[in-house]
Motif scaffolding. Sequence first.
Motif, short mmCIF file in Angstrom:
data_model
loop_
_atom_site.label_atom_id
_atom_site.label_comp_id
_atom_site.label_asym_id
_atom_site.label_seq_id
_atom_site.Cartn_x
_atom_site.Cartn_y
_atom_site.Cartn_z
N GLY A 1 -5.74 14.46 -13.13
CA GLY A 1 -4.74 14.35 -12.00
C GLY A 1 -5.19 12.53 -12.12
O GLY A 1 -6.70 11.69 -12.72
N GLU A 2 -4.46 12.27 -11.80
CA GLU A 2 -4.37 10.60 -11.72
C GLU A 2 -4.14 9.97 -9.96
O GLU A 2 -3.11 10.64 -10.13
CB GLU A 2 -3.04 9.98 -12.43
CG GLU A 2 -4.01 9.99 -14.08
CD GLU A 2 -3.56 9.52 -15.38
OE1 GLU A 2 -1.43 8.92 -14.29
OE2 GLU A 2 -3.98 9.38 -16.09
N LEU A 3 -4.79 8.65 -9.83
CA LEU A 3 -4.59 8.45 -8.26
C LEU A 3 -3.27 7.86 -8.08
O LEU A 3 -3.13 6.42 -9.00
CB LEU A 3 -6.11 7.75 -7.81
CG LEU A 3 -4.97 6.74 -6.33
CD1 LEU A 3 -5.42 8.03 -5.53
CD2 LEU A 3 -6.98 6.04 -6.02
N VAL A 4 -2.22 8.19 -7.46
CA VAL A 4 -1.39 6.22 -7.86
C VAL A 4 -0.45 5.93 -6.21
O VAL A 4 -0.38 4.57 -6.67
CB VAL A 4 -0.12 8.14 -7.36
CG1 VAL A 4 1.42 6.80 -7.87
CG2 VAL A 4 0.03 8.84 -8.73
N ALA A 5 -1.09 6.69 -4.82
CA ALA A 5 -0.41 5.64 -3.56
C ALA A 5 -1.19 6.37 -2.86
O ALA A 5 -2.15 7.75 -2.65
CB ALA A 5 0.62 5.57 -3.04
N ALA A 6 -2.05 6.01 -1.72
CA ALA A 6 -3.01 6.26 -0.09
C ALA A 6 -1.82 5.16 0.97
O ALA A 6 -1.96 3.95 0.75
CB ALA A 6 -3.92 5.41 -0.29
N ASN A 7 -1.17 6.55 1.55
CA ASN A 7 -0.78 5.88 2.75
C ASN A 7 -1.31 5.80 4.07
O ASN A 7 -1.68 7.31 4.40
CB ASN A 7 0.72 5.86 2.60
CG ASN A 7 1.60 5.38 3.78
OD1 ASN A 7 0.93 4.11 4.78
ND2 ASN A 7 2.99 5.96 4.26
N PHE A 8 -2.29 5.23 5.00
CA PHE A 8 -3.38 5.36 5.61
C PHE A 8 -2.57 4.74 7.34
O PHE A 8 -1.99 3.99 7.28
CB PHE A 8 -4.48 4.65 5.80
CG PHE A 8 -5.29 4.49 4.73
CD1 PHE A 8 -5.86 5.53 4.69
CD2 PHE A 8 -5.09 3.71 3.23
CE1 PHE A 8 -7.41 5.57 3.25
CE2 PHE A 8 -5.72 3.24 2.32
CZ PHE A 8 -6.44 4.00 2.74
#
Length: 267
Positions: free
Chosen positions: A188-195
């Motif tokens: 896996g790869e981290l793409v985006a995080a929306n808080f």
Amino acid sequence: MSNQLDPIQSCPVTSTEQIPLTTATTPLVATPLVTPTIKVPVVLAEPTLQIAVEADITLTPAATEIKRVKKHVFLNQVKLVPVAFTRIAGTDFFMVTRAKLFVAGHIRKNIEYASAECNGALQDRIADVPFSGFTDLTFPQTIGGPFPILGISEFAEANFLNETTQMDARLDKAFFQNLVKYNEQPFGELVAANFFELDFSPVMADPEGTFDTLREKIVLELTVKVLQVQQIRLGTGTNVITPNLTGLTPPVSPTVTPPVIHPTESC
């Protein structure tokens, strides 16, 4: 005695003058390939997971006002666990049609707040809020999209009769065969995080009062890529290349004949 201030002294540094270099175009020779085969990471899925977490964070010294909260995500694992398969015709390899995706990590929070001290410095609190969970993925994610590919290892054993009596087994003699397939691990790869976050004190503080606990309810929309390194043959019809490893039991796609249903006769 002079009342004039001494002039500000300059602070020289050593520098090196760069010599200009000449450039020229490098000639390239193209070697034609009709259908080259490449090995590259293939994007299997790019899901957005919604993760809800709650945490209580202690503030020392106590706070009167929260000024700013910065957040980042750190992933410890993105693991794909296959649970349903379809055989690739003529091979011992299988396409994964359904899998569980396990995700774990933590949210790193940097909280800046004011204390009760007049004209005091801003306080800083760093907290790691862990999370974990899973989701269900089906493949292909889009029509004509890729599948995770796994090869199943094979173990075979043959036993023998007692050649003297032909009536019992030879426990001291056996034939073994092992075919081990080493697969590319999906990753896996981290793409985006929306808080989306709500911060508050569990006990409401009076104006100019203090609180020492910050309760946080966070909804995190986490987007990750799931990939696997695969061999791809380029050309007019791009294909995924799968090796054909022959074991003792060659792969045969079973043909299922539907049962014949006879109508029930009435009496």
